[in-house]
Design a protein around this motif. Structure first.
Motif, PDB file in Angstrom:
ATOM      1  N   MET A  53      -3.676   2.289  -5.024  1.00  0.00           N
ATOM      2  CA  MET A  53      -4.295   0.995  -4.942  1.00  0.00           C
ATOM      3  C   MET A  53      -5.574   1.256  -5.898  1.00  0.00           C
ATOM      4  SD  MET A  53      -2.722  -0.835  -2.620  1.00  0.00           S
ATOM      5  CE  MET A  53      -3.832  -1.874  -2.332  1.00  0.00           C
ATOM      6  N   ASP A  54      -5.926   2.119  -6.290  1.00  0.00           N
ATOM      7  CA  ASP A  54      -7.086   2.273  -7.139  1.00  0.00           C
ATOM      8  C   ASP A  54      -6.599   1.497  -8.382  1.00  0.00           C
ATOM      9  OD1 ASP A  54      -8.805   3.285  -5.321  1.00  0.00           O
ATOM     10  OD2 ASP A  54      -8.491   5.546  -5.964  1.00  0.00           O
TER      11      ASP A  54
ATOM     12  N   GLN B  46       0.679  -1.393   0.027  1.00  0.00           N
ATOM     13  CA  GLN B  46       0.056  -0.145   0.007  1.00  0.00           C
ATOM     14  C   GLN B  46       0.728   1.397   0.062  1.00  0.00           C
ATOM     15  OE1 GLN B  46      -0.117  -2.687   2.166  1.00  0.00           O
ATOM     16  NE2 GLN B  46      -2.134  -2.717   3.136  1.00  0.00           N
TER      17      GLN B  46
ATOM     18  N   THR C 130      -6.810  -6.001  -1.782  1.00  0.00           N
ATOM     19  CA  THR C 130      -7.927  -5.421  -2.587  1.00  0.00           C
ATOM     20  C   THR C 130      -8.907  -6.255  -2.547  1.00  0.00           C
ATOM     21  OG1 THR C 130      -6.932  -7.026  -4.449  1.00  0.00           O
ATOM     22  CG2 THR C 130      -5.977  -5.050  -4.429  1.00  0.00           C
ATOM     23  N   LYS C 131     -10.152  -5.969  -3.185  1.00  0.00           N
ATOM     24  CA  LYS C 131     -11.251  -6.673  -3.171  1.00  0.00           C
ATOM     25  C   LYS C 131     -11.280  -7.936  -4.183  1.00  0.00           C
ATOM     26  CE  LYS C 131     -14.333  -2.683  -2.461  1.00  0.00           C
ATOM     27  NZ  LYS C 131     -14.897  -1.607  -3.369  1.00  0.00           N
TER      28      LYS C 131
ATOM     29  N   GLN D 243      -5.950  -5.372 -11.408  1.00  0.00           N
ATOM     30  CA  GLN D 243      -6.238  -6.888 -11.257  1.00  0.00           C
ATOM     31  C   GLN D 243      -7.800  -7.326 -11.660  1.00  0.00           C
ATOM     32  OE1 GLN D 243      -6.304  -7.937  -6.894  1.00  0.00           O
ATOM     33  NE2 GLN D 243      -8.626  -8.245  -7.295  1.00  0.00           N
ATOM     34  N   ASP D 244      -8.539  -6.352 -11.578  1.00  0.00           N
ATOM     35  CA  ASP D 244     -10.110  -6.640 -12.181  1.00  0.00           C
ATOM     36  C   ASP D 244      -9.930  -6.958 -13.640  1.00  0.00           C
ATOM     37  OD1 ASP D 244     -11.138  -6.469  -9.427  1.00  0.00           O
ATOM     38  OD2 ASP D 244     -11.933  -4.582 -10.184  1.00  0.00           O
TER      39      ASP D 244
ATOM     40  N   LEU E 170      -4.201  -0.497  -8.714  1.00  0.00           N
ATOM     41  CA  LEU E 170      -3.881  -2.197  -8.653  1.00  0.00           C
ATOM     42  C   LEU E 170      -5.373  -2.734  -8.742  1.00  0.00           C
ATOM     43  CD1 LEU E 170      -2.166  -4.132  -7.842  1.00  0.00           C
ATOM     44  CD2 LEU E 170      -2.274  -3.714  -5.648  1.00  0.00           C
ATOM     45  N   GLN E 171      -6.321  -2.239  -8.114  1.00  0.00           N
ATOM     46  CA  GLN E 171      -7.419  -2.743  -8.128  1.00  0.00           C
ATOM     47  C   GLN E 171      -7.997  -2.836  -9.603  1.00  0.00           C
ATOM     48  OE1 GLN E 171      -9.695  -3.946  -5.208  1.00  0.00           O
ATOM     49  NE2 GLN E 171     -10.450  -5.086  -6.831  1.00  0.00           N
TER      50      GLN E 171
ATOM     51  N   THR F 291     -11.448 -10.466  -7.196  1.00  0.00           N
ATOM     52  CA  THR F 291     -12.450 -10.286  -8.448  1.00  0.00           C
ATOM     53  C   THR F 291     -12.896 -11.618  -8.905  1.00  0.00           C
ATOM     54  OG1 THR F 291     -10.467  -8.729  -8.965  1.00  0.00           O
ATOM     55  CG2 THR F 291     -11.572  -9.399 -10.788  1.00  0.00           C
TER      56      THR F 291
ATOM     57  N   VAL G 262      -6.958 -11.852  -6.162  1.00  0.00           N
ATOM     58  CA  VAL G 262      -6.870 -10.783  -5.322  1.00  0.00           C
ATOM     59  C   VAL G 262      -5.528 -10.550  -4.751  1.00  0.00           C
ATOM     60  CG1 VAL G 262      -7.033 -13.007  -3.245  1.00  0.00           C
ATOM     61  CG2 VAL G 262      -8.026 -10.648  -2.870  1.00  0.00           C
ATOM     62  N   THR G 263      -5.056  -9.569  -4.278  1.00  0.00           N
ATOM     63  CA  THR G 263      -3.898  -9.158  -4.006  1.00  0.00           C
ATOM     64  C   THR G 263      -3.926  -9.024  -2.185  1.00  0.00           C
ATOM     65  OG1 THR G 263      -3.645  -7.565  -5.644  1.00  0.00           O
ATOM     66  CG2 THR G 263      -1.894  -7.362  -4.072  1.00  0.00           C
TER      67      THR G 263
END
Length: 200
Positions: A15-16, A10, A44-45, A22-23, A18-19, A47, A34-35
């Protein structure tokens, strides 16, 4: 120079971004991701985790315990080798762990997969359902929705994530170092200014 000892993912990643990365990466291949930090906690949330995993396997106490053990072993293998690890989970799906490194030290991982890399063997999944205490027919119905991906493609996906995450890690760390140096210089200037005012 900033010390890398206590740097977290982080601290050096947007992080936005990265999310979003990832998605989009996971959805382009029809896999999940997921990270996680060094302790395995999601940062992260997740996916697109599958019903098969979330609503059947992980909802079973035995299944969830086995999932956690698989995640731990996959993460340990990637940490040991410093390379992506692709492995079969206890429930018969293929997963991967791609380590995020900073100057050779692991600071997190991208976990993913939840894919089939071989033709579906329904009897195998009925047997696993019996072991973890879930309805075999519902379990098979859920696994039929899992995407088939050739193993070499999943291995390539893990390698791409590994290469990208570690390139971002280096760039993010340089930015982090510049910010730290800038704050240190500003601090010094303020102290010098204050000292000069006292002398005046």
């Amino acid at each position: 120079m900033a010390d890398t000892e206590n740097i977290r993912v982080q601290d050096i990643f947007d992080m936005d971004f990265l999310q979003e990365f990832q998605d989009n990466f996971a959805r382009s291949l029809g896999i999940t991701a997921v990270t996680v930090d060094l302790d395995g906690n999601p940062i992260t949330k997740p996916t697109d985790w599958t019903d098969f995993c979330m609503n059947y396997t992980r909802k079973s106490p035995i299944g969830n315990q086995r999932c956690m053990e698989c995640d731990r072993r996959g993460g340990e293998e990637s940490a040991r080798s410093g390379r992506p690890s692709v492995y079969e989970c206890h429930a018969g799906l293929m997963d991967f762990a791609a380590p995020i490194l900073l100057n050779g030290k692991q600071i997190g991982s991208i976990l993913g997969g939840q894919a089939l890399t071989e033709p579906l063997d329904e009897n195998k999944f009925r047997r696993i359902a019996g072991e973890i205490g879930v309805d075999p027919e519902k379990y098979v119905e859920a696994v039929r929705k899992i995407k088939y991906i050739p193993r070499k493609n999943l291995e390539s996906a893990a390698q791409v994530l590994y290469l990208m995450a570690n390139a971002f890690s280096k760039m993010g760390f340089y930015k982090y170092q510049l910010k730290t140096m800038s704050e240190s210089i500003n601090d010094t200037v303020m102290h010098v200014s204050a000292a000069m005012e006292e002398l005046a």
